[in-house]
Design a protein around this motif. Structure first.
Motif, short mmCIF file in Angstrom:
data_model
loop_
_atom_site.label_atom_id
_atom_site.label_comp_id
_atom_site.label_asym_id
_atom_site.label_seq_id
_atom_site.Cartn_x
_atom_site.Cartn_y
_atom_site.Cartn_z
N ASP A 224 0.83 -1.20 0.00
CA ASP A 224 0.00 0.00 0.00
C ASP A 224 0.87 1.26 0.00
O ASP A 224 0.44 2.32 0.45
N GLY A 225 2.10 1.14 -0.50
CA GLY A 225 3.01 2.29 -0.50
C GLY A 225 2.52 3.42 -1.37
O GLY A 225 2.76 4.58 -1.09
N GLY A 226 1.83 3.09 -2.47
CA GLY A 226 1.26 4.11 -3.33
C GLY A 226 2.07 4.43 -4.56
O GLY A 226 1.76 5.36 -5.28
N GLY A 227 3.15 3.66 -4.81
CA GLY A 227 4.02 3.98 -5.94
C GLY A 227 3.60 3.34 -7.24
O GLY A 227 2.59 2.63 -7.32
N CYS A 228 4.38 3.60 -8.29
CA CYS A 228 4.15 3.02 -9.61
C CYS A 228 5.15 1.91 -9.85
O CYS A 228 6.36 2.12 -9.74
N ALA A 229 4.65 0.74 -10.19
CA ALA A 229 5.55 -0.40 -10.42
C ALA A 229 6.47 -0.15 -11.60
O ALA A 229 7.60 -0.64 -11.63
#
Length: 329
Positions: A224-229
């Motif tokens: 749930d970090g919120g970043g883009c893979a």
């Protein structure tokens, strides 16, 4: 899905419950750093030579202007640019009442050029911001070409714009164009440690989800970090953060500093390995993209596009020798 700023606040509370509370608001700031100015934003309701009336989140604000107040609307402006319905970013005077500067309908488009015509571009601004169709008037094109000589699909572009009913219109380059294609960026070595204090460039981005915050190029894509893979690693060794983390940001040009929450993954910023030259040449790499209020409050001018920055991510230390134990400023 919860709103990003609400999810970020919840993540901060959970982190503090496990790792302890974050430092006090003044902790970690550079010695003798000035505080941010109380920048504001809102929709213009009315304006006269001595008064600006804004609708800011449903509240009516009445702000005093003077003959020293400057207005930007794609260049030199004036009271005539303060039309009802337009959006304004306002910076108060330092150390006194009244307004220092007003930016009207300021916008920005930065990303990978997809298509380039004589009077318009199509730009991919990254997965969070989508695509933008940018009009390029002839007078702006000449300025843009000075700092963006490679107007070909696949190259990076960054332009300061004004909003219009037909979409953003470019008025000047935001920074100088990197000389490589967007997919040719060479990232740092995998084993290179991330420094406790990051140095490079701070820019700003439009259409913020909240008035104050930052997009950070290395938001953790896991969980749930919120970043883009699919975000590139950038040209700087960054520590991973998550949405809701905080960064202490110091404008080396104005001397102002403050703590800023991470509200978005800066996927597009990670592709720019460029410099800011507002007060000497910064090291390469965009460290943070700030929302307009935050950028202006720290002493930045939106039309300048950037400032040289020191940034210290709030990485909690777990035990002795943890990642968050870096040198103080």
């Amino acid at each position: 899905m919860p709103l990003p700023h609400r999810r970020g606040a919840r993540r901060r509370r959970l982190r503090e419950a496990v790792l302890g509370a974050s430092p006090e608001p003044g902790a970690g700031l550079p010695e003798n750093a000035a505080r941010p100015l109380g920048a504001l934003s809102g929709t213009i309701l009315d304006a006269s030579p001595h008064l600006l009336v804004l609708n800011a989140d449903g509240a009516e604000l009445r702000l005093a202007m003077s003959g020293d107040t400057t207005v930007w609307h794609g260049g030199r402006g004036g009271p005539a640019a303060l039309r009802p319905g337009r959006e304004a970013i306002v910076r108060p005077k330092a150390g006194g009442p009244g307004i220092d500067r007003i930016w009207v309908d300021a916008d920005r488009v930065a990303g990978t050029l997809l298509a380039c015509g004589r009077d318009a571009w199509e730009v991919d601004m990254g997965p969070h911001r989508g695509r933008a169709h940018v009009a390029i008037p002839p007078h702006a094109l000449q300025q843009v070409l000075v700092r963006h000589p490679r107007l070909e699909p696949g190259y990076l572009v960054d332009v300061i714009c004004v909003r219009s009913p037909g979409g953003p219109q470019a008025v000047r380059p935001g920074t100088s164009q990197p000389g490589y294609r967007a997919d040719d960026l060479a990232g740092p070595e995998a084993a290179e440690p991330a420094p406790a204090v990051l140095r490079g460039t701070a820019t700003w981005f439009a259409r913020p989800p909240v008035p104050r915050g930052a997009a950070y190029p290395a938001v953790d894509p896991e969980g749930d970090g919120g970043g883009c893979a699919g975000a590139p690693s950038g040209c700087v060794a960054f520590p991973f953060l998550s949405i809701g983390s905080e960064i202490t940001v110091h404008n080396e040009c104005s001397g102002r500093a403050g703590r800023v929450p991470v509200v978005e993954c800066g996927c597009a910023a990670a592709r720019f390995c460029d410099r800011c030259v507002e007060c000497g040449a910064s090291p390469r790499g965009r460290i943070v993209e700030l929302t307009p209020e935050t950028f202006v409050g720290l002493g930045g001018d939106l039309e300048a596009g950037c400032f040289n920055v020191l940034a210290r991510p709030d990485v909690p230390a777990v035990g002795s020798g943890g990642a968050g134990e870096g040198p103080s400023w």
